[in-house]
Design an enzyme around this catalytic site. Sequence first.
Site, mmCIF file in Angstrom:
data_model
loop_
_atom_site.group_PDB
_atom_site.id
_atom_site.type_symbol
_atom_site.label_atom_id
_atom_site.label_comp_id
_atom_site.label_asym_id
_atom_site.label_seq_id
_atom_site.Cartn_x
_atom_site.Cartn_y
_atom_site.Cartn_z
ATOM 1 N N ARG A 121 120.817 24.839 112.204
ATOM 2 C CA ARG A 121 120.061 23.687 112.734
ATOM 3 C C ARG A 121 119.786 22.616 111.677
ATOM 4 N NH1 ARG A 121 117.382 27.984 115.617
ATOM 5 N NH2 ARG A 121 117.989 27.920 117.814
ATOM 6 N N LYS A 142 125.515 8.447 109.552
ATOM 7 C CA LYS A 142 126.312 8.686 110.755
ATOM 8 C C LYS A 142 127.374 9.733 110.428
ATOM 9 C CE LYS A 142 127.583 5.164 113.363
ATOM 10 N NZ LYS A 142 128.035 3.817 113.798
ATOM 11 N N GLU A 184 136.151 -2.919 104.898
ATOM 12 C CA GLU A 184 134.722 -2.801 105.174
ATOM 13 C C GLU A 184 133.900 -3.727 104.272
ATOM 14 O OE1 GLU A 184 133.569 -1.335 107.711
ATOM 15 O OE2 GLU A 184 134.999 0.224 108.287
ATOM 16 N N LYS A 226 124.825 -2.891 103.972
ATOM 17 C CA LYS A 226 124.710 -1.720 104.850
ATOM 18 C C LYS A 226 123.292 -1.150 104.801
ATOM 19 C CE LYS A 226 126.355 1.870 107.282
ATOM 20 N NZ LYS A 226 127.497 2.680 106.907
ATOM 21 N N GLU A 236 121.110 2.930 115.493
ATOM 22 C CA GLU A 236 121.988 2.009 116.211
ATOM 23 C C GLU A 236 121.454 1.635 117.594
ATOM 24 O OE1 GLU A 236 126.524 1.686 115.299
ATOM 25 O OE2 GLU A 236 126.299 2.927 117.081
ATOM 26 N N ARG A 240 122.085 -2.432 113.955
ATOM 27 C CA ARG A 240 123.099 -1.614 113.292
ATOM 28 C C ARG A 240 124.459 -1.753 113.977
ATOM 29 N NH1 ARG A 240 122.554 4.430 110.608
ATOM 30 N NH2 ARG A 240 124.712 4.554 109.919
ATOM 31 N N ASN A 244 129.724 -2.838 113.405
ATOM 32 C CA ASN A 244 130.950 -2.517 114.136
ATOM 33 C C ASN A 244 131.843 -3.733 114.354
ATOM 34 O OD1 ASN A 244 130.634 0.357 114.696
ATOM 35 N ND2 ASN A 244 128.872 -0.258 115.908
ATOM 36 N N HIS A 247 135.504 -3.136 114.987
ATOM 37 C CA HIS A 247 135.714 -1.720 115.244
ATOM 38 C C HIS A 247 136.058 -1.404 116.701
ATOM 39 C CE1 HIS A 247 134.135 -1.410 111.245
ATOM 40 N NE2 HIS A 247 134.185 -0.096 111.255
ATOM 41 N N HIS A 251 139.153 0.768 116.581
ATOM 42 C CA HIS A 251 139.154 2.163 117.021
ATOM 43 C C HIS A 251 140.163 2.381 118.147
ATOM 44 C CE1 HIS A 251 134.870 3.312 115.421
ATOM 45 N NE2 HIS A 251 135.788 3.335 114.489
ATOM 46 N N HIS A 264 142.005 3.488 108.916
ATOM 47 C CA HIS A 264 140.860 2.915 109.619
ATOM 48 C C HIS A 264 140.676 1.440 109.264
ATOM 49 C CE1 HIS A 264 136.856 2.527 111.307
ATOM 50 N NE2 HIS A 264 136.397 2.151 110.131
#
Length: 359
Positions: A121, A142, A184, A226, A236, A240, A244, A247, A251, A264
């Site tokens: 956990r 993330k 980025e 960032k 997000e 936030r 993206n 992206h 993606h 990427h």
Amino acid sequence: MRTIDIHTSSKTYPLFLGSHMMDELPRVISNVHPNTTKIMVITDEEVNRLHGEKMIDTLAETFSTCLFVVPSGEKAKSFDQFYRCHTYALEQQLDRHSLIIAFGGGVVGDLAGFVASTYMRGIPFIQVPTTLLAHDSAVGGKVAINHELGKNMIGAFYQPEAVFYDTSLLQSLPQKEWLSGFAEVVKHALISEQDFYEWLVEHIHSMDDLKEDKLAYAIEKGILVKAGIVAEDETEKGVRAYLNLGHTLGHAIEAAMGYGKMTHGEAVVIGMVFALKLSRHVYQLGFDLERFGDWLKQLGYATSIPSSLTVDELLQKMKKDKKNKANSIQMVLLKEVGEPTVTAVEDELLCALLEAEIK
């Protein structure tokens, strides 16, 4: 060694930035996670080949340490590798006072962080990035693995105890990984300030320019952008999402081509170019796109959507983006450089612009 504090609503943790500082890692671990019972290093085949022995030698004098190696590339972010990491952690008898080190690029950071977030956990982990791309992915918590129907669809927000960024590890990167990571940096400039963008255009004419002071400046600026956004919106729910930019389409391109066929960052560059063209259409963005495109090509990027892809498959992939609401595609656009916004874009407009871009 420079220290930058990363603030989030759930915790504050240090990012250590410098060069040739691996010998400092045991001291950092002892400070941020005292009484560590065991360390499990998760890395990939290529990083292990280049730096694995040095990492283990550095840690083994102070800590009980074990090493788990996953395949290089996006294929490591899978259910299978996630399960194998857990099996190894159980075999090595890691407990709740143990620590996981994510030693690699963004893929390893995402996988190892997700393993840490779910093992018993949740146990602590530290990011030790080895790529330029990871200046972005290692900050902000993330963590995720991929599903065949979408990138990063299974994951969590789980902050590390620290980020330990030794830029000397970047020198072994191939050209494609420099390009992937620098994408980025460009994104951070576009969503933050014109001056940062202009500095990049004026000072970086090839990946060979990313050395010493210029590299340190670009990385630190990107991290600070960032970190500022993450401090305001950890999970997000709002700003936030601006991270993206590029992206949504990026993606989709990665998924449509097959993960690993294009890096990427290379996919995100194509996505950013498209988002800026869409921004000009929707918000009359006053940005010199031709200059931007020429600069990107000079750096070595492709800026057009691959001709092997179709409008329909890209649209269907874009509809699986996590920002979407009620099947409406939400894209990060720019009103101006430094003024991003999330906008719902109609399928009809997207299809028309995608059709014009695929050559």
